[in-house]
Enzyme design. Structure first.
Site, PDB file in Angstrom:
ATOM      1  CD  GLU A  69      -2.794   1.388   2.323  1.00  0.00           C
ATOM      2  OE1 GLU A  69      -2.786   0.579   3.250  1.00  0.00           O
ATOM      3  OE2 GLU A  69      -3.632   2.303   2.211  1.00  0.00           O
ATOM      4  CG  ASP A  84      -2.971  -2.654   4.376  1.00  0.00           C
ATOM      5  OD1 ASP A  84      -2.223  -1.867   4.981  1.00  0.00           O
ATOM      6  OD2 ASP A  84      -4.175  -2.419   4.152  1.00  0.00           O
ATOM      7  CB  ILE A  86      -0.805  -0.545   9.768  1.00  0.00           C
ATOM      8  CG1 ILE A  86       0.558  -0.766  10.438  1.00  0.00           C
ATOM      9  CG2 ILE A  86      -1.897  -0.303  10.820  1.00  0.00           C
ATOM     10  CD1 ILE A  86       1.015   0.380  11.334  1.00  0.00           C
ATOM     11  CG  ASP A  87      -6.665  -3.448   6.680  1.00  0.00           C
ATOM     12  OD1 ASP A  87      -6.841  -2.500   5.902  1.00  0.00           O
ATOM     13  OD2 ASP A  87      -7.591  -4.204   7.054  1.00  0.00           O
ATOM     14  CB  THR A  89      -3.891   3.551   9.245  1.00  0.00           C
ATOM     15  OG1 THR A  89      -3.078   2.659   8.499  1.00  0.00           O
ATOM     16  CG2 THR A  89      -3.057   4.750   9.655  1.00  0.00           C
ATOM     17  CG  ASP A 213      -7.676  -2.107   1.827  1.00  0.00           C
ATOM     18  OD1 ASP A 213      -6.936  -1.712   2.732  1.00  0.00           O
ATOM     19  OD2 ASP A 213      -8.149  -1.360   0.951  1.00  0.00           O
TER      20      ASP A 213
HETATM   21  C1  IPD Z   1      -8.717   0.764   5.627  1.00  0.00           C
HETATM   22  C2  IPD Z   1      -9.384  -0.267   6.485  1.00  0.00           C
HETATM   23  C3  IPD Z   1     -10.838   0.108   6.704  1.00  0.00           C
HETATM   24  C4  IPD Z   1     -11.559   0.276   5.397  1.00  0.00           C
HETATM   25  C5  IPD Z   1     -10.851   1.251   4.515  1.00  0.00           C
HETATM   26  C6  IPD Z   1      -9.405   0.820   4.315  1.00  0.00           C
HETATM   27  P1  IPD Z   1      -6.145   1.336   6.003  1.00  0.00           P
HETATM   28  O1  IPD Z   1      -7.363   0.457   5.397  1.00  0.00           O
HETATM   29  O2  IPD Z   1      -9.337  -1.548   5.900  1.00  0.00           O
HETATM   30  O3  IPD Z   1     -11.492  -0.887   7.405  1.00  0.00           O
HETATM   31  O4  IPD Z   1     -12.849   0.742   5.670  1.00  0.00           O
HETATM   32  O5  IPD Z   1     -11.517   1.316   3.289  1.00  0.00           O
HETATM   33  O6  IPD Z   1      -8.752   1.736   3.490  1.00  0.00           O
HETATM   34  O7  IPD Z   1      -6.176   2.651   5.329  1.00  0.00           O
HETATM   35  O8  IPD Z   1      -6.352   1.411   7.462  1.00  0.00           O
HETATM   36  O9  IPD Z   1      -4.966   0.509   5.594  1.00  0.00           O
HETATM   37 CA    CA Z   2      -5.906  -1.185   4.386  1.00  0.00          CA
HETATM   38 CA    CA Z   3      -2.807   0.350   5.444  1.00  0.00          CA
END
Ligand code: IPD
Ligand code: CA
Ligand code: CA
Length: 262
Positions: A69, A84, A86-87, A89, A213
């Site tokens: 990402e 990813d 940190i999913d 963030t 994701d």
């Molecule tokens: C997000 C998370 C979140 C989702 C967002 C993503 P990130 O990823 O997965 O649950 O609703 O669409 O972008 O930005 O924390 O890596």
């Molecule tokens: Ca993510």
């Molecule tokens: Ca992320």
């Protein structure tokens, strides 16, 4: 010959190292938050965690491709790692527990073969290889057997980065909400897919995701008996923009009918 078992072992080890390091940094308060776009945030820990993951995996598999990402490059190789770092963030920097490290590996695009998701706050390691079942901390996991929409828990996430699509999405969300038992939202796509895979919830619908994701969560979900498909009829998956419907498989058709208004 691509050794998937070896790649899984490396991905598990790397996810734990990266997740523990990010958790330590967060708990020490040593991070800065930046805005990528409106309502879209990143921290310096996202970047350093991705670099750490890539460097540890590259040591073992220098000829593989890498897509993360936070990395502008999308390197091609024999296969491709999709990361990813940190999913979740926002959960990470707001002190909430649902954020994970997500690592997948594929040979054919959009058919991930290995998925590893590590949730550092809970010490939960989910993993799967295509065809070999899904596991949480070495225990086999399965989707729930709930086959009535009225008994289901569904995750819906309105498109916070695309407010122009908010009301269309919320209309569908209302229709889903009227048919299910209750709704949830945890703030981490990969974690939510793992929650379906381990039977805690039944379905999940979100727009405008990146492939990073959900790639790892997809393998874990499918190997636990679930299903993940395109959540729109005229928008094929691309690395940076995917709409998805995920479920325990038993309710998939019901969810699709509501989403597509059939
Ligand atoms: C997000 C998370 C979140 C989702 C967002 C993503 P990130 O990823 O997965 O649950 O609703 O669409 O972008 O930005 O924390 O890596
Ligand atoms: Ca993510
Ligand atoms: Ca992320």
């Amino acid at each position: 010959m691509i050794d998937l078992e070896k790649r899984l072992e490396v991905a598990k080890r790397v996810a734990i190292i990266a997740g523990k390091s990010a958790l330590k940094t967060r708990d020490e308060g040593k991070f800065s938050v930046y805005t990528k776009h409106k309502n879209d945030f990143v921290t310096d820990v996202d970047k350093t965690t991705e670099e750490l993951i890539f460097s540890l995996i590259k040591k073992e598999f220098p000829n593989d491709g890498f897509f993360g990402e936070e990395d502008e490059n999308n390197e091609k190789g024999i296969g491709r790692w999709i990361v990813d770092p940190i999913d979740g963030t926002t959960n990470f920097f707001r002190g909430l527990p649902n954020w994970v490290v997500s690592i997948a590996f594929e040979i054919d695009q959009f058919s991930p073969l290995i998925g590893v998701v590590y949730a550092p706050v809970f010490g939960d390691l989910y993993y799967a290889i295509k065809g070999k079942g899904s596991y949480l901390n070495e225990e086999k996991i399965n989707c729930s057997s709930i086959d009535e929409l009225s008994n289901s828990l569904i995750v819906c996430v309105p498109p916070h980065r695309h407010k122009e699509s908010y009301s269309r999405y919320c209309n569908t969300m209302e229709n889903l909400g009227n048919c299910c038992s209750d709704m949830r939202s945890y703030g981490s796509c990969a974690q939510e897919l793992c929650f379906i895979a381990s039977g805690h919830i039944e379905a999940y619908y979100e727009l405008f995701l990146g492939y990073y994701d959900f790639a790892a969560g997809q393998v874990i979900l499918e190997e636990a008996g679930g299903k993940l498909t395109n959540g729109s009829k005229n928008h094929p998956f691309s690395d940076n923009s995917c709409n998805i419907i995920a479920s325990n498989a038993l309710l998939h058709k019901n969810i699709e009918e509501i989403v597509f208004g059939e």
